[in-house]
Each structure stands twice: as C-alpha cells, then as structure tokens.
Design an enzyme around this catalytic site. Structure first.
Site, PDB file in Angstrom:
ATOM      1  N   THR A 234     -20.419  15.364  31.423  1.00 53.77           N
ATOM      2  CA  THR A 234     -20.007  14.177  32.172  1.00 53.77           C
ATOM      3  C   THR A 234     -19.603  13.071  31.203  1.00 53.77           C
ATOM      4  O   THR A 234     -20.203  12.925  30.139  1.00 53.77           O
ATOM      5  CB  THR A 234     -21.163  13.700  33.069  1.00 53.77           C
ATOM      6  OG1 THR A 234     -21.386  14.672  34.087  1.00 53.77           O
ATOM      7  CG2 THR A 234     -20.863  12.356  33.721  1.00 53.77           C
TER       8      THR A 234
ATOM      9  N   ASP B 160     -20.679  18.695  26.162  1.00 53.42           N
ATOM     10  CA  ASP B 160     -20.895  17.363  26.724  1.00 53.42           C
ATOM     11  C   ASP B 160     -20.655  16.319  25.643  1.00 53.42           C
ATOM     12  O   ASP B 160     -20.645  16.632  24.451  1.00 53.42           O
ATOM     13  CB  ASP B 160     -22.331  17.260  27.259  1.00 53.42           C
ATOM     14  CG  ASP B 160     -22.477  16.276  28.409  1.00 53.42           C
ATOM     15  OD1 ASP B 160     -21.552  15.473  28.633  1.00 53.42           O
ATOM     16  OD2 ASP B 160     -23.524  16.316  29.091  1.00 53.42           O
TER      17      ASP B 160
ATOM     18  N   ALA C 172     -21.799  12.485  23.870  1.00 53.45           N
ATOM     19  CA  ALA C 172     -23.054  11.834  23.499  1.00 53.45           C
ATOM     20  C   ALA C 172     -22.745  10.395  23.117  1.00 53.45           C
ATOM     21  O   ALA C 172     -21.629  10.068  22.716  1.00 53.45           O
ATOM     22  CB  ALA C 172     -23.732  12.563  22.343  1.00 53.45           C
TER      23      ALA C 172
ATOM     24  N   GLY D  71     -23.436   7.215  30.946  1.00 49.55           N
ATOM     25  CA  GLY D  71     -22.770   7.416  32.230  1.00 49.55           C
ATOM     26  C   GLY D  71     -23.728   7.644  33.374  1.00 49.55           C
ATOM     27  O   GLY D  71     -23.305   8.001  34.482  1.00 49.55           O
TER      28      GLY D  71
ATOM     29  N   GLU E  34     -27.709  16.221  33.147  1.00 47.46           N
ATOM     30  CA  GLU E  34     -27.226  16.696  31.849  1.00 47.46           C
ATOM     31  C   GLU E  34     -28.324  17.428  31.092  1.00 47.46           C
ATOM     32  O   GLU E  34     -28.088  18.484  30.499  1.00 47.46           O
ATOM     33  CB  GLU E  34     -26.715  15.518  31.012  1.00 47.46           C
ATOM     34  CG  GLU E  34     -25.380  14.955  31.498  1.00 47.46           C
ATOM     35  CD  GLU E  34     -24.964  13.694  30.769  1.00 47.46           C
ATOM     36  OE1 GLU E  34     -23.768  13.402  30.764  1.00 47.46           O
ATOM     37  OE2 GLU E  34     -25.836  12.991  30.217  1.00 47.46           O
TER      38      GLU E  34
END
Length: 224
Positions: free
Chosen positions: A26, A82, A84, A98, A104
């Site tokens: 995300t 993902d 970071a 986010g 996550e």
C-alpha cells in the site's frame, strides 16, 4: 525527470513469476508495483494471485484485473512487495504513513519473502525521524495517549477531515514523534505488551532485500 517510485515498482515486479501468491503493498511507491503487475497480467498473461494490504490496494488491483484472495484463503504468501517510510542498516523499518500498518504486517509475517521499495531518502542510520504510527483500539485511546505523553513520546492522533482517522480495521492511530529510536527491539517489545495497542509500525526482521531508487537506476541491497 526520473520517477524513482515508478522505477523501483517496475524493478520489483521482475521478481514475480507465474503461480506466485503475491502480497500487494500500500502507498505511493507500492502503487507502481501493483500497476506493473496489472500490466503484466493483461499484456503478458502473468498468472498470479494477489493478497492486498488495504482496501485501497484491493480496489486498485481489482480495477486492473488482478485475481485476489483474502489472507485467510491462502496458506502463505510467496512474496510481498511494499514501500517503507524509513529503513535502517539492519533492514528494520518504520511503516504506516498510509495508515495500513496492521494489514501490511499481517501479510508480511505470512510471507516467505518480503521486498521493500523506497527512494534514497528513506534509507537512514537510525529510525525515528519519521513519526512511529501505533494503531490502537478506540476504547481507551485517550488513556493510551496520556500514557505516551508521560513517557515523553510526543503523541498525536492521526487526523482526517478534522476527525480522528479510522483505519480499515476500525481503529485509531497515534503517531509518536520519537526523533530517534535508540533501541528498536526494546521499543517494539514495550508496545507489544501495552494493552490497547493493536499493532505498531516497527517492522523487524521481515525483509530480505530493499530496492532503492536512484537517479542512476534501481539499487538492490540484499540482507547479509
């Protein structure tokens, strides 16, 4: 001008092969990874199953025609990619800018392999300049806020449109302005023990490599 986020998102997609169950991250960097996976599904016939880390990513992936399953519908995830917010030299990091840190982390801990995609600014010697998100249940959240104040953690509730932000899992987020985290492991243990804390944004020992976007091209750093 080179879009470093797009650069690393596309590079990370090279690690995805047919038959994989893939954790779809995300955020603004992971967006490009999901976009590239969608392109490969449509144009190359890539056969994968995606497991998403937020409602927003689920909507994005579905719009691209990526087949999706819930984390509870798979035994494990082969690879999660993902973004970071900070990554240190020990490959530990802060995530949750986010507000998707809980989902996550659930996907990350159920993954055989995790790759983070970042730009150079996210690589740091010591974590903590980026505020540490702590996801807390709504009941007793003000008490937790006061506890963090007493500890000198400079807490603030994550706000959205003038109200406390509510996560996909219906919790609040308290951001801790720690400036510098001296002992990442001790802080993680402390937060894990704190009643009312659902999850925190310290991700420890979960990734194998970081792909760093640079003007010269993506730099893949492997954990030694």
């Amino acid at each position: 001008m080179i879009n470093l986020k797009e650069q690393v998102g596309i590079k990370a997609a090279e690690f995805v092969t047919d038959g994989m169950i893939v954790g779809l991250g995300t955020g603004s960097t992971a967006y490009y990874f999901v976009q590239e996976i969608g392109r490969r599904v449509a144009e190359e016939g890539l056969q994968i199953t995606g497991v998403t880390t937020s409602h927003a990513t689920a909507e994005h992936a579905a719009s691209l025609g990526i087949p999706l399953k819930n984390i509870d519908e798979v035994e494990y995830v082969d690879l999660t990619v993902d973004g970071a917010d900070e990554v240190d030299g020990d490959f530990n990091g802060i995530k949750g800018g986010g507000a998707a840190l809980l989902m996550e982390k659930v996907v990350a801990v159920n993954s055989k392999d995790c790759i983070w995609i970042v730009d150079e600014s996210k690589m740091v010697q010591t974590l903590g300049a980026f505020k540490l998100p702590v996801e807390v249940v709504q009941y007793g959240a003000e008490n937790l806020f006061r506890l963090f104040e007493k500890k000198g953690y400079r807490p603030s509730f994550r706000m959205r449109n003038g109200k406390k932000h509510i996560t996909d899992m219906q919790n609040f987020i308290i951001d801790l302005d720690l400036r510098r985290i001296e002992d990442t492991y001790a802080l993680a243990e402390e937060l894990d023990r704190t009643v009312g804390v659902v999850e925190h944004g310290l991700f420890i020992g979960l990734i194998s490599k970081v792909i760093v976007g640079t003007p010269e091209g993506p730099n893949i750093i492997e954990k030694k």
